[in-house]
Design a protein around this motif. Structure first.
Motif: not given
Length: 335
Positions: A65-68, A95-103, A105-112
């Motif tokens: 998770v690298i929010p640009l 590696v799945l690279l996540l660059t959007q600044d989802e905060g 919600k982004g973590l919960q989406r991926v972990a879910g």
């Protein structure tokens, strides 16, 4: 095409041990695991991804998770990303690279979902809203960076407070009594991003202890901003004899701006930069510097994550100590 039996023979272990190393279904000693992985690489063994995932109930994918965000220097970020990808492949993970600044919600989406087995998080803020979520996730995680409250988390980074102190102390030892830190863009400090804030704090604390007059000057990552900061510094602090630069994008524009203002390095101004060795070495003169060990941090972050994923114990905190390399850009100030 090599088979699992060939890997086992090459590593001197049973085929079941190779299977356990690749699947993570059982704890295997680090020495044996490394021997098996070495044989996998040497022989070019490719386990069937679908069968492996089915057997282990894993995706063999790690999320990075690298929010640009604004103010981030992408070339440095990519050094970390490349290191993580390279290290993950040694464990047969993608590696799945996540660059959007989802905060959050982004973590919960991926972990879910079943997309990833574990998560590495970068660009950590002191009051990072993702921290409570990371503590609750059912998937292992590692942070590259430290929030203020790191309890229950696994964190790794360069010791940025020590880095700021080392840079200041080097200049103080040479006899400089007016030093400025030309830092990251203003929005990086506004977000209270850990690495930038801690370096500035370490710089100021070391200056106070050494009785050195010190100021911090955020700088946008543009040549125009670099020239404006130099003009302000020389106007407000004509007794300035040294600077620390923690903004890789403007190292060269800053040197040009000081030269245009008639300040010669190191005769009139000593310069220390927090930047890659390649940039420090190609500058004229060569810059005294502290490099950010992105490759080492990325590799260790993956090692920590894989140990956690396989049920092993890891330290909560891993701080890499700064290494200052002295080059031609620092000297004693003129009398």
């Amino acid at each position: 095409m090599p088979k699992i039996e060939d890997v086992a023979r090459h590593a001197g272990v049973a085929p079941s041990t190779v299977s356990y190393v690749l699947s993570g279904k059982r704890a295997i000693s680090e020495e044996t695991r490394q021997r098996v992985l070495r044989s996998v690489r040497v022989l070019g063994y490719q386990p069937h991804a679908g069968a492996r995932a089915l057997a282990s109930n894993r995706s063999n994918v790690v999320a990075l998770v690298i929010p640009l965000r604004s103010g981030m220097h992408v070339p440095v970020i990519m050094q970390f990303a490349i290191s993580v990808v390279t290290a993950a492949r040694q464990f047969d993970h993608d590696v799945l690279l996540l660059t959007q600044d989802e905060g959050v919600k982004g973590l919960q989406r991926v972990a879910g979902t079943a997309l990833v087995d574990a998560i590495i998080v970068m660009d950590v803020e002191l009051q990072d809203q993702r921290v409570p979520v990371l503590r609750e996730l059912q998937r292992p995680s590692v942070l590259i960076g430290f929030p203020d409250d790191a309890e229950g988390l696994t964190c790794i980074d360069l010791d940025f407070a020590a880095t700021g102190a080392v840079c200041l102390q080097h200049l103080a030892d040479l006899g400089h009594r007016r030093v400025a830190l030309i830092g990251s863009p203003p929005e990086v400090y506004k977000r209270e991003t850990g690495f930038a804030t801690r370096l500035a704090d370490g710089f100021k604390l070391a200056a106070s202890r050494a009785k050195v007059a010190a100021t911090v000057h955020p700088c946008e990552a543009t040549p125009l901003a670099a020239h404006a900061v130099v003009a302000t510094l020389l106007r407000d602090h004509p007794d300035l004899t040294a600077v620390v630069v923690h903004n890789e994008a403007v190292v060269e524009p800053l040197l040009a701006a000081f030269a245009n203002a008639g300040r010669s390095v190191p005769d009139d101004l000593s310069v220390v930069a927090v930047c890659p060795d390649e940039l420090a070495e190609r500058a004229h003169p060569g810059l005294t510097s502290v490099a950010i060990p992105a490759e080492e941090i990325g590799r260790q972050a993956v090692n920590l994550l894989m140990t956690k994923l396989n049920g092993g114990l890891v330290p909560d905190d891993t701080l890499l100590q700064p290494r200052l390399v002295r080059r031609a850009s620092t000297s004693k100030p003129r009398k």
